[in-house]
Design a protein around this motif. Structure first.
Motif, PDB file in Angstrom:
ATOM      1  N   ARG A 124      21.833 -34.114 -15.851  1.00 52.87           N
ATOM      2  CA  ARG A 124      22.618 -35.122 -16.561  1.00 52.87           C
ATOM      3  C   ARG A 124      24.066 -35.116 -16.079  1.00 52.87           C
ATOM      4  O   ARG A 124      24.704 -36.163 -15.953  1.00 52.87           O
ATOM      5  N   GLU A 125      24.576 -33.925 -15.776  1.00 49.29           N
ATOM      6  CA  GLU A 125      25.969 -33.825 -15.339  1.00 49.29           C
ATOM      7  C   GLU A 125      26.197 -34.551 -14.001  1.00 49.29           C
ATOM      8  O   GLU A 125      27.276 -35.089 -13.762  1.00 49.29           O
ATOM      9  N   ILE A 126      25.164 -34.569 -13.162  1.00 50.76           N
ATOM     10  CA  ILE A 126      25.279 -35.311 -11.895  1.00 50.76           C
ATOM     11  C   ILE A 126      25.385 -36.811 -12.200  1.00 50.76           C
ATOM     12  O   ILE A 126      26.219 -37.516 -11.635  1.00 50.76           O
ATOM     13  N   ALA A 127      24.547 -37.278 -13.126  1.00 44.96           N
ATOM     14  CA  ALA A 127      24.581 -38.696 -13.513  1.00 44.96           C
ATOM     15  C   ALA A 127      25.951 -39.059 -14.077  1.00 44.96           C
ATOM     16  O   ALA A 127      26.500 -40.135 -13.791  1.00 44.96           O
ATOM     17  N   GLU A 128      26.519 -38.162 -14.868  1.00 49.52           N
ATOM     18  CA  GLU A 128      27.840 -38.429 -15.465  1.00 49.52           C
ATOM     19  C   GLU A 128      28.931 -38.482 -14.398  1.00 49.52           C
ATOM     20  O   GLU A 128      29.809 -39.340 -14.439  1.00 49.52           O
ATOM     21  N   THR A 129      28.829 -37.565 -13.431  1.00 47.05           N
ATOM     22  CA  THR A 129      29.824 -37.521 -12.358  1.00 47.05           C
ATOM     23  C   THR A 129      29.738 -38.786 -11.505  1.00 47.05           C
ATOM     24  O   THR A 129      30.746 -39.403 -11.163  1.00 47.05           O
ATOM     25  N   TYR A 130      28.491 -39.181 -11.190  1.00 51.55           N
ATOM     26  CA  TYR A 130      28.264 -40.427 -10.445  1.00 51.55           C
ATOM     27  C   TYR A 130      28.868 -41.614 -11.194  1.00 51.55           C
ATOM     28  O   TYR A 130      29.495 -42.490 -10.600  1.00 51.55           O
ATOM     29  N   SER A 131      28.664 -41.637 -12.518  1.00 52.87           N
ATOM     30  CA  SER A 131      29.104 -42.786 -13.322  1.00 52.87           C
ATOM     31  C   SER A 131      30.613 -42.995 -13.227  1.00 52.87           C
ATOM     32  O   SER A 131      31.103 -44.091 -13.411  1.00 52.87           O
ATOM     33  N   ARG A 132      31.346 -41.916 -12.919  1.00 55.50           N
ATOM     34  CA  ARG A 132      32.805 -42.021 -12.804  1.00 55.50           C
ATOM     35  C   ARG A 132      33.230 -42.363 -11.386  1.00 55.50           C
ATOM     36  O   ARG A 132      34.422 -42.518 -11.117  1.00 55.50           O
ATOM     37  N   GLY A 133      32.258 -42.497 -10.483  1.00 54.71           N
ATOM     38  CA  GLY A 133      32.596 -42.858  -9.100  1.00 54.71           C
ATOM     39  C   GLY A 133      33.070 -41.674  -8.286  1.00 54.71           C
ATOM     40  O   GLY A 133      33.799 -41.843  -7.318  1.00 54.71           O
ATOM     41  N   GLU A 134      32.675 -40.467  -8.673  1.00 53.55           N
ATOM     42  CA  GLU A 134      33.120 -39.277  -7.944  1.00 53.55           C
ATOM     43  C   GLU A 134      32.031 -38.809  -6.989  1.00 53.55           C
ATOM     44  O   GLU A 134      30.846 -38.952  -7.268  1.00 53.55           O
ATOM     45  N   LEU A 135      32.453 -38.215  -5.876  1.00 52.12           N
ATOM     46  CA  LEU A 135      31.491 -37.618  -4.953  1.00 52.12           C
ATOM     47  C   LEU A 135      30.931 -36.341  -5.578  1.00 52.12           C
ATOM     48  O   LEU A 135      31.554 -35.708  -6.417  1.00 52.12           O
ATOM     49  N   LEU A 136      29.714 -35.976  -5.151  1.00 50.62           N
ATOM     50  CA  LEU A 136      29.000 -34.896  -5.840  1.00 50.62           C
ATOM     51  C   LEU A 136      29.026 -33.566  -5.111  1.00 50.62           C
ATOM     52  O   LEU A 136      28.957 -32.508  -5.732  1.00 50.62           O
ATOM     53  N   PHE A 137      29.105 -33.593  -3.776  1.00 52.46           N
ATOM     54  CA  PHE A 137      28.768 -32.361  -3.050  1.00 52.46           C
ATOM     55  C   PHE A 137      29.798 -31.243  -3.203  1.00 52.46           C
ATOM     56  O   PHE A 137      29.473 -30.079  -3.038  1.00 52.46           O
ATOM     57  N   GLU A 138      31.048 -31.624  -3.534  1.00 48.69           N
ATOM     58  CA  GLU A 138      32.056 -30.584  -3.718  1.00 48.69           C
ATOM     59  C   GLU A 138      31.859 -29.874  -5.046  1.00 48.69           C
ATOM     60  O   GLU A 138      32.223 -28.721  -5.216  1.00 48.69           O
ATOM     61  N   LYS A 139      31.252 -30.571  -5.991  1.00 47.89           N
ATOM     62  CA  LYS A 139      31.142 -30.037  -7.343  1.00 47.89           C
ATOM     63  C   LYS A 139      29.790 -29.356  -7.589  1.00 47.89           C
ATOM     64  O   LYS A 139      29.689 -28.419  -8.372  1.00 47.89           O
ATOM     65  N   PHE A 140      28.743 -29.878  -6.938  1.00 48.71           N
ATOM     66  CA  PHE A 140      27.398 -29.356  -7.199  1.00 48.71           C
ATOM     67  C   PHE A 140      26.834 -28.674  -5.939  1.00 48.71           C
ATOM     68  O   PHE A 140      26.464 -29.358  -4.981  1.00 48.71           O
ATOM     69  N   PRO A 141      26.757 -27.353  -5.953  1.00 49.56           N
ATOM     70  CA  PRO A 141      26.245 -26.633  -4.781  1.00 49.56           C
ATOM     71  C   PRO A 141      24.846 -27.110  -4.366  1.00 49.56           C
ATOM     72  O   PRO A 141      24.544 -27.148  -3.170  1.00 49.56           O
ATOM     73  N   ALA A 142      24.025 -27.508  -5.327  1.00 49.11           N
ATOM     74  CA  ALA A 142      22.669 -27.948  -4.996  1.00 49.11           C
ATOM     75  C   ALA A 142      22.699 -29.228  -4.159  1.00 49.11           C
ATOM     76  O   ALA A 142      21.862 -29.433  -3.284  1.00 49.11           O
ATOM     77  N   VAL A 143      23.696 -30.088  -4.416  1.00 49.64           N
ATOM     78  CA  VAL A 143      23.819 -31.330  -3.649  1.00 49.64           C
ATOM     79  C   VAL A 143      24.301 -30.998  -2.235  1.00 49.64           C
ATOM     80  O   VAL A 143      23.775 -31.500  -1.242  1.00 49.64           O
ATOM     81  N   LYS A 144      25.278 -30.098  -2.151  1.00 53.01           N
ATOM     82  CA  LYS A 144      25.800 -29.694  -0.846  1.00 53.01           C
ATOM     83  C   LYS A 144      24.681 -29.079  -0.003  1.00 53.01           C
ATOM     84  O   LYS A 144      24.546 -29.366   1.191  1.00 53.01           O
ATOM     85  N   SER A 145      23.882 -28.249  -0.636  1.00 54.32           N
ATOM     86  CA  SER A 145      22.800 -27.599   0.093  1.00 54.32           C
ATOM     87  C   SER A 145      21.766 -28.626   0.574  1.00 54.32           C
ATOM     88  O   SER A 145      21.236 -28.519   1.681  1.00 54.32           O
ATOM     89  N   ALA A 146      21.531 -29.675  -0.227  1.00 56.77           N
ATOM     90  CA  ALA A 146      20.628 -30.753   0.208  1.00 56.77           C
ATOM     91  C   ALA A 146      21.205 -31.475   1.426  1.00 56.77           C
ATOM     92  O   ALA A 146      20.484 -31.808   2.374  1.00 56.77           O
ATOM     93  N   LEU A 147      22.526 -31.700   1.415  1.00 60.53           N
ATOM     94  CA  LEU A 147      23.173 -32.369   2.551  1.00 60.53           C
ATOM     95  C   LEU A 147      23.094 -31.504   3.814  1.00 60.53           C
ATOM     96  O   LEU A 147      22.904 -32.014   4.914  1.00 60.53           O
ATOM     97  N   GLN A 148      23.226 -30.186   3.617  1.00 61.81           N
ATOM     98  CA  GLN A 148      23.093 -29.274   4.766  1.00 61.81           C
ATOM     99  C   GLN A 148      21.681 -29.342   5.349  1.00 61.81           C
ATOM    100  O   GLN A 148      21.492 -29.332   6.555  1.00 61.81           O
ATOM    101  N   ASP A 149      20.683 -29.447   4.442  1.00 64.07           N
ATOM    102  CA  ASP A 149      19.295 -29.592   4.905  1.00 64.07           C
ATOM    103  C   ASP A 149      19.147 -30.857   5.765  1.00 64.07           C
ATOM    104  O   ASP A 149      18.504 -30.847   6.809  1.00 64.07           O
ATOM    105  N   ILE A 150      19.768 -31.948   5.295  1.00 68.50           N
ATOM    106  CA  ILE A 150      19.665 -33.214   6.028  1.00 68.50           C
ATOM    107  C   ILE A 150      20.373 -33.092   7.384  1.00 68.50           C
ATOM    108  O   ILE A 150      19.851 -33.515   8.413  1.00 68.50           O
ATOM    109  N   GLU A 151      21.566 -32.491   7.361  1.00 66.71           N
ATOM    110  CA  GLU A 151      22.337 -32.307   8.596  1.00 66.71           C
ATOM    111  C   GLU A 151      21.513 -31.524   9.631  1.00 66.71           C
ATOM    112  O   GLU A 151      21.400 -31.938  10.786  1.00 66.71           O
ATOM    113  N   ARG A 152      20.941 -30.402   9.176  1.00 71.56           N
ATOM    114  CA  ARG A 152      20.125 -29.580  10.088  1.00 71.56           C
ATOM    115  C   ARG A 152      18.983 -30.407  10.666  1.00 71.56           C
ATOM    116  O   ARG A 152      18.694 -30.381  11.854  1.00 71.56           O
ATOM    117  N   HIS A 153      18.343 -31.186   9.773  1.00 62.02           N
ATOM    118  CA  HIS A 153      17.206 -31.987  10.207  1.00 62.02           C
ATOM    119  C   HIS A 153      17.631 -33.028  11.246  1.00 62.02           C
ATOM    120  O   HIS A 153      17.003 -33.174  12.292  1.00 62.02           O
TER     121      HIS A 153
END
Lengths: 301, 287
Positions: free
Chosen positions: B248-277
């Protein structure tokens, strides 16, 4: 006296706001008063909640695609010269059509000195007349993969649903509309009596609401707004309320963030069936208000 | 490298992924982000940039010069019912015109010259880390494809490899998406693990396979719904390249127009997975 059919279109601007889940809930609440049309033909999901029994299926042809007869083509290249869509290529000493780029304008065949190019109707999808698991009528469609002309298929679905509603003497045609503000939405809005905008209180949500409002204002259709997940951002919810008040959009209801929306979908049910005493209550109240609003509209006229 | 982020269903997190992935990759690479969802462009709400330039984008439509011999050819050749000929009077419906030029070039007295009409705006912005281009269709304008094409053409001309070009595609599976996907060296399909998400993603899988584009799947809001998307990808031999958890906190952060990866390690780790791929792929456009 028989009442005029009321056409209610549910749209959202941005996708993924709960539009289909909410429209399906209204279909359940409206029961036998409603003929349902799934006009979100690009991403038609209503059938996943309505589990329809298909009574009739028909191919839908629209637009056209050019095809060059290699036996007649002399390779003069006139067709490729006039084509503005990069759809005609030289291959060996002949020319061929790339169907995915062909807009069906018919200019190529028109200028071909050998009459080597024919236009074929393109099968852009299928549409269905079905009985939903509620026992009510549902018109829906499946757009062919990568097909053009989804706007025309939207019009077809809506026209068929309207015809059916009149034939069955139903008071309400409920339309699950497409997202966006382009051609398919314009097709879905044509002839609507009332538009329900389902929106989430996010920066994207309010941005899209403003574009949708511009479009609806052009059509001069009365509209109302449902704010889904209103509690994920109270500031934006307040901003939305101010915007709709200023632009004359009715405020229908606020629905809280609730994962049972997804849970209901996972078991193929609507939220009013899955959670009748929880979030379902907000949907029941919303439907009640919409019916009141529409009745008031008809008395004024 | 041209990476197109698409999804059959709207609201599955296309813009969230595009803006976060672009901003994350821009920390190390040269990146251009482009919003091709020209009907509802939202990326700009998440990207703070300085506007460099705004360009009006035009489509060509015929304009009647008032002369007519009532030959009827223009109305006859128009496949889109955009021209009505009444006696020696011509009525044009600009919204229906596909700019094929047939009426204009076949008119025996050249009475229908093609003229530019504004269909939307392309805005170029610069953020501290990357370039960003957004195109927006005028409300009521029905044809999204020409504006998408103008935008991707512009980007191909302006930005050569090794710039990483990330495109936020329109939703759905029809013409605007096809136009956006044409540019791709690789397509990321983002979905959510629900029946709607699975159904709409499977349509999009058909589109990208038809077009012969390599692709992988990112599952957003992982944890809701069920495992059907994973099972489908396994059965169809599709790479699931990353998962972004549902909070829910991700949805709330999105709703304010903020980027997620600096705040949520799980999002950053997903982006790293994509980068590696992405960097493990041998893509045609990569230098």
């Amino acid at each position: 006296m028989r009442k005029k059919l009321k056409e209610i279109v549910v749209i959202s601007g941005k996708g993924g706001t709960g539009k289909t889940s909410i429209a399906a809930s209204f279909a359940v609440l409206g029961g036998s008063d409603v003929v349902l049309a799934d006009c979100d033909v690009d991403a038609a999901d209503m059938h996943l909640l309505m589990q329809p029994d298909v009574q009739k299926s028909e191919a839908f042809f629209s637009g056209a695609i050019a095809k060059i007869d290699p036996d007649l083509c002399t390779g003069c290249g006139l067709c490729a010269e006039v084509c503005r869509f990069d759809a005609i290529f030289e291959q060996g000493d002949k020319y061929v059509i790339e169907p995915i780029n062909c807009e069906g304008c018919g200019y190529g065949p028109r200028v071909c000195p050998e009459a080597a190019i024919d236009m074929f109707d393109a099968n852009v999808g299928d549409w269905y007349k079905s009985t939903s698991r509620l026992g009510t009528s549902l018109i829906h469609a499946k757009l062919g993969i990568g097909a053009d002309n989804s706007g025309k298929l939207v019009t077809k679905v809506k026209d068929e649903a309207k015809r059916l509603a009149v034939a069955e003497d139903k008071p309400i045609l409920l339309v699950d509309g497409p997202p966006g503000v382009g051609c398919p939405v314009v097709a879905a809005l044509a002839g609507a009596d009332y538009v329900i905008i389902v929106i989430e209180p996010t920066v994207s949500g309010i941005h899209d609401l403003k574009r949708v409002q511009e479009l609806i204002a052009k059509f001069r259709i009365n509209s109302g707004c449902i704010i889904n997940k209103f509690d994920i951002n109270h500031d934006v919810t307040a901003e939305i309320k101010e915007f709709i008040r200023d632009t004359g959009i009715d405020h229908i209801s606020d629905i809280p963030y609730d994962v049972s929306f997804t849970e209901a979908m996972t078991v193929g049910k609507t939220i009013v069936e899955y959670s009748p005493n929880g979030t379902g209550q907000y949907l029941s109240a919303s439907w009640h208000k919409i019916k009141q609003l529409l009745q008031l509209e008809s008395e004024e006229k | 490298m041209n990476i197109v982020i698409a999804s059959g269903k709207g609201g599955t997190g296309k813009t969230t992924l595009a803006t976060n992935l672009a901003s994350y990759l821009a920390l190390k690479h040269q990146v251009i982000l482009s919003d091709l969802d020209v009907e509802e462009p939202n990326s700009a709400l998440f990207i703070n940039g300085e506007q460099k330039r705004q360009t009006e984008k035009f489509k060509m439509i015929p304009k009647w010069n008032g002369e007519c011999t009532a030959c009827g050819i223009c109305q006859e050749v128009c496949a889109y019912n955009a021209i009505l000929q009444l006696g020696t009077h011509i009525i044009l419906h600009a919204q229906l015109c596909h700019s094929c030029y047939a009426c204009s070039e076949l008119c025996p007295i050249d009475a229908l010259p093609m003229e530019p009409v504004q269909m939307g705006l392309m805005t170029e912005l610069k953020t501290p880390v990357m370039d960003f281009i957004e195109s927006k269709l005028n409300v009521g304008e029905e044809q999204a494809v020409p504006l998408i094409k103008e935008t991707t053409d512009f980007i191909q001309e302006q930005y050569a490899d090794p710039v990483i070009k990330i495109y936020d595609a329109p939703p759905g599976t029809s013409c605007p998406v096809i136009e956006a996907v044409k540019t791709a060296d690789y397509v990321i399909l983002i979905t959510e693990p629900t029946p709607f998400g699975l159904h709409d993603m499977s349509l999009m899988v058909g589109v990208v396979r038809d077009m012969g584009k390599p692709f992988g799947v990112v599952i957003n809001r992982y944890g809701i719904g069920n495992d059907d998307v994973l099972d489908y990808c396994k059965k169809e031999n599709i790479d699931v390249i990353a998962r972004i958890p549902n909070e829910r906190e991700i949805a709330e952060t999105y709703s304010r127009g903020e980027l997620l990866f600096e705040k949520f390690p799980a999002v950053k780790s997903a982006l790293q997975d994509i980068e590696r791929h992405l960097f493990s792929l041998d893509l045609g456009g990569k230098s």
